[in-house]
Design an enzyme around this catalytic site. Sequence first.
Site, PDB file in Angstrom:
ATOM      1  N   LYS A  95      37.593  43.708  30.968  1.00 49.52           N
ATOM      2  CA  LYS A  95      37.277  44.729  32.548  1.00 49.52           C
ATOM      3  C   LYS A  95      38.683  44.049  33.824  1.00 49.52           C
ATOM      4  CE  LYS A  95      32.837  44.095  32.463  1.00 49.52           C
ATOM      5  NZ  LYS A  95      31.792  43.197  33.076  1.00 49.52           N
TER       6      LYS A  95
ATOM      7  N   GLN B 246      30.849  37.241  36.699  1.00 54.10           N
ATOM      8  CA  GLN B 246      30.031  37.776  35.831  1.00 54.10           C
ATOM      9  C   GLN B 246      28.544  37.061  35.440  1.00 54.10           C
ATOM     10  OE1 GLN B 246      31.456  40.344  32.839  1.00 54.10           O
ATOM     11  NE2 GLN B 246      29.827  40.057  31.454  1.00 54.10           N
TER      12      GLN B 246
ATOM     13  N   ASP C 195      30.065  46.115  41.673  1.00 56.64           N
ATOM     14  CA  ASP C 195      28.826  46.158  40.722  1.00 56.64           C
ATOM     15  C   ASP C 195      27.390  45.842  41.006  1.00 56.64           C
ATOM     16  OD1 ASP C 195      28.816  45.728  37.754  1.00 56.64           O
ATOM     17  OD2 ASP C 195      28.417  43.292  37.650  1.00 56.64           O
TER      18      ASP C 195
END
Length: 288
Positions: free
Chosen positions: A58, A102, A125
Amino acid sequence: MSETQTAQLMDGTGLAGRIVEEAAVKAAEISRATGTVPCLATVLVGEDPASATYVRMKQARCAKAGIRSRHVGLPAATTTAELVDTLAGLSADPDVHGILLQHPCGPHIDERAAFEAIAPDKDVDGVTMHSFAAMGFGLPGFVSCTPGGIMRLLDAYGVELAGKHAVVVGRSAILGKPAGMLLLARDATVTYCHSRTADVPGTVRRADVVVAAVGRPRLIRGEDIKPGAVVIDAGYNPGNVGDVDFDTARTRARLITPVPGGVGPMTIAVLLEQTVTAAANQLGVQHI
Ligand code: NAP
């Protein structure tokens, strides 16, 4: 479509590349107009090698698109309270425009509490209750990236959704459930299958659009694909194998995503696109 015909492949790698290029142009415009480079903060708890690899991927994509990344690596023993503090700090930091935690973070972390420490305007996200509710109400907001990527793929290939029967196999909060909600918002008639569904193959057989989001290699067999259906395989299993038996499904489907190269690359592309949008919103840049 006859059974000997081969489905057209839906090229996620190509589409994701175009989305990232557009995000890069917009990131450059924002930087020029404001003197501030859009910034994505990535937060990783512990040292799980797979998670660390995802974060590095990412960050590398961000760098390519002219998006700055700020990494916060926390020890595996980090408590929920410490993680919440870190995320609240990033949420309040004007130099950070998007935040990615994450996950999974480890069994000792209350992930919901952690996600909720992310400010909704930085939730690129799409993991907060605010983002999920906005999606449910059809209000502006950030969507979970993989379902968002699936919708982009369907649109890029001109798939008509209104009135079609979409079957989503899998109902996780980050993938199956939001994918079904986004399809419903586009007037598809949506059926969810999950581990307690009595007849998954029989349900899939009635689908005009199949979204496989399970994590079981080749669970969906080609013989259960309605001829002419559109097949989206979000599954990613060891050995680069999807949740759909690709070789048999492609003889019946009209359109199908390969694994890899279908849904996979779309997730990061949508993450970058949403990070640029978040930066534009926070920096007051309009019309990019
Ligand atoms: P998950 O949280 O484990 O959810 C799996 C879902 O599948 C659950 O809803 C489960 O039902 C359902 N399920 C399990 N066995 C089933 C069966 N035999 N028949 C029907 N449904 C069944 O997984 P996830 O995070 O959604 O991920 C799913 C897959 O997508 C994985 O292969 C993952 O690697 C992949 N993925 C890819 C991307 C990407 O491409 N970027 C992103 C995220 C995930 P219950 O709810 O009843 O348990």
